[in-house]
Scaffold this motif. Sequence first.
Motif, PDB file in Angstrom:
ATOM      1  N   VAL A 170      31.895  41.019  29.807  1.00  0.00           N
ATOM      2  CA  VAL A 170      31.713  40.639  31.215  1.00  0.00           C
ATOM      3  C   VAL A 170      32.851  39.720  31.669  1.00  0.00           C
ATOM      4  O   VAL A 170      33.455  39.919  32.728  1.00  0.00           O
ATOM      5  CB  VAL A 170      30.338  39.937  31.410  1.00  0.00           C
ATOM      6  N   PHE A 171      33.186  38.744  30.811  1.00  0.00           N
ATOM      7  CA  PHE A 171      34.248  37.808  31.178  1.00  0.00           C
ATOM      8  C   PHE A 171      35.602  38.514  31.299  1.00  0.00           C
ATOM      9  O   PHE A 171      36.382  38.232  32.202  1.00  0.00           O
ATOM     10  CB  PHE A 171      34.328  36.671  30.140  1.00  0.00           C
ATOM     11  N   ILE A 172      35.873  39.415  30.351  1.00  0.00           N
ATOM     12  CA  ILE A 172      37.159  40.125  30.382  1.00  0.00           C
ATOM     13  C   ILE A 172      37.241  41.003  31.626  1.00  0.00           C
ATOM     14  O   ILE A 172      38.263  41.046  32.315  1.00  0.00           O
ATOM     15  CB  ILE A 172      37.356  40.958  29.091  1.00  0.00           C
ATOM     16  N   VAL A 173      36.143  41.682  31.961  1.00  0.00           N
ATOM     17  CA  VAL A 173      36.148  42.557  33.142  1.00  0.00           C
ATOM     18  C   VAL A 173      36.343  41.718  34.411  1.00  0.00           C
ATOM     19  O   VAL A 173      37.165  42.047  35.270  1.00  0.00           O
ATOM     20  CB  VAL A 173      34.839  43.381  33.222  1.00  0.00           C
ATOM     21  N   MET A 174      35.600  40.613  34.498  1.00  0.00           N
ATOM     22  CA  MET A 174      35.711  39.762  35.695  1.00  0.00           C
ATOM     23  C   MET A 174      37.115  39.179  35.846  1.00  0.00           C
ATOM     24  O   MET A 174      37.707  39.219  36.919  1.00  0.00           O
ATOM     25  CB  MET A 174      34.675  38.633  35.641  1.00  0.00           C
ATOM     26  N   GLY A 175      37.648  38.627  34.751  1.00  0.00           N
ATOM     27  CA  GLY A 175      39.000  38.052  34.798  1.00  0.00           C
ATOM     28  C   GLY A 175      40.049  39.132  34.990  1.00  0.00           C
ATOM     29  O   GLY A 175      41.010  38.961  35.742  1.00  0.00           O
ATOM     30  N   GLY A 176      39.828  40.261  34.322  1.00  0.00           N
ATOM     31  CA  GLY A 176      40.800  41.364  34.355  1.00  0.00           C
ATOM     32  C   GLY A 176      40.969  41.935  35.753  1.00  0.00           C
ATOM     33  O   GLY A 176      42.044  42.415  36.111  1.00  0.00           O
ATOM     34  N   THR A 177      39.910  41.880  36.555  1.00  0.00           N
ATOM     35  CA  THR A 177      39.988  42.441  37.914  1.00  0.00           C
ATOM     36  C   THR A 177      41.133  41.796  38.696  1.00  0.00           C
ATOM     37  O   THR A 177      41.891  42.476  39.386  1.00  0.00           O
ATOM     38  CB  THR A 177      38.649  42.166  38.664  1.00  0.00           C
TER      39      THR A 177
END
Lengths: 314, 216
Positions: free
Chosen positions: A45-52
Amino acid sequence: MSSHPEQPAAREPIPDANSGTSNIVGGRDLDARQIAVSNVLFYLVFIVMGGTYVVLIVGMLLADAAYMTEKTFDSLTSEGRSLLSVISHNPIATALADKRIQHSIWLSLISCTMSAVISVMIAIPMGYLISRHEFRGKRFLDAVLDIPIILPPLVIGLSLLILFQFPPFRWIARDVVYQVPSVVLAQFSVACAFAVRTMKATFDHINPRCEDVAITLGCSRAQAFGWVLLPEAERGILTAFTLAWARSLGEFGPLLIFSGATRMKTEVLSTSVFLEMNVGDIEAAVAVSFIMVMAAVVVLILTRLISPSQYGIQ
Amino acid sequence: MIKIENLSVQAGAFRIQDVSLTVPSGKYGVLMGKTGSGKTTILETVLGLRNASTGRIVLGDLDVMGLNPAVRGVGYVPQDGALFSSMTVRDHLDFALMIRKVPRAGCQQRVEELANLLGIEHLLDRKPRGLSGGERQRVALGRALSFQPKVLCLDEPLSALDDDTRVRMCDLLSNVQKQTGTTTLHVTHNSDEAERLADFLFRIEDGQIRQVRPEL
């Protein structure tokens, strides 16, 4: 027959606050697999949120590059030129050949450097005082320093314009407003706030004991600052300079109001993008934007090369 | 000599009231106390880094109350060493001499002397990054001794070291103090360290200093 005195009595569970194995009434055993899955989900979740956000940044730059490439090859096919002529016939080369853009580039380089140098010169003492000393009105001063960061850029430009209606600024308004010095002043007004924040954080990270030791060794405050603290703050100073420079390069709102957008006079790169867009030349606007992106990237790379580990302060 | 007489210091909400101690010239004084007992506050007041409300501090034969820390002539070794990351070990050792404009030959001789005394000759051209805890404290000690101070103040200098290094550093501190004859005030919470080093042992409890050794 009585039991042997040393024989242990029937075993009872010994309560142990540190043991994770005792049974707690109403509880349930922890499931290692469930925790592992939860951990994976957490990072996902953190990687997806930051990655956006990273995708958005990279996407914007790639879109600029793709647009320019497309336009370059469109002109090649329509005008029947050879592939090698890409070097001289592309939107960036065309923009660079334009005398107005050349002026804009030079003024940007000079004004951003001047603004960054002045910002760092102000930010070092200001950051030091706020970081190291407690004084009456410190919280107020801290808040004042955030104003340029929070205020809408256009308001800063307008406020500068109004400021130069009053003495003593009015006495030099003719040589400043809508002239080249106004470019540096408008850029500095915003960039310096970022430099001050960076320098304060830098001094906060440096062990104040170093200065104390220097003073007990015989230094005056100024000697301790110059010989001990400044070398320790070297990387922070470089970061403050880079931030101020990049911020100055991107400044537009205050410039439009306070310096105007006069070609070959107060035109900097951000103004060029605006002017080209105004006359409908999107290709030239994107080309100038791309020059700005490249300048910013070069500055960032240079900074990383000079200081490989950020804030490596002991 | 280090003489603290009826010293009162206010440090935020914390207050030390009317404390006294005397370490005679050339002796090793240890001030022991728990964390938060005010021993570092007293040391900082001796150094001049903190202002006293009342009382008197005499170093050697000079009353230093109100005197700028730069001219008190006190060598200081803080808990973490507080080495200057941009300087080499050699620069640390001749920093105080450079401020006093000692000629180059004199600096060189003093640096060699200190490096030899502290066993750090092989570290002279290195920067603090990568030095071990013991090495860092040796450098900090060398820096503090470089200008031949009349008084040396050590603020828990061995607290971050492992047991073996601590024992070795205790021996080194004892030897160095005997060789240089510098009057020393060492604050610590470690009783073993205090027992090993102290000619004069003081204990601070409830804001009061009591002399433990030699008994009064």
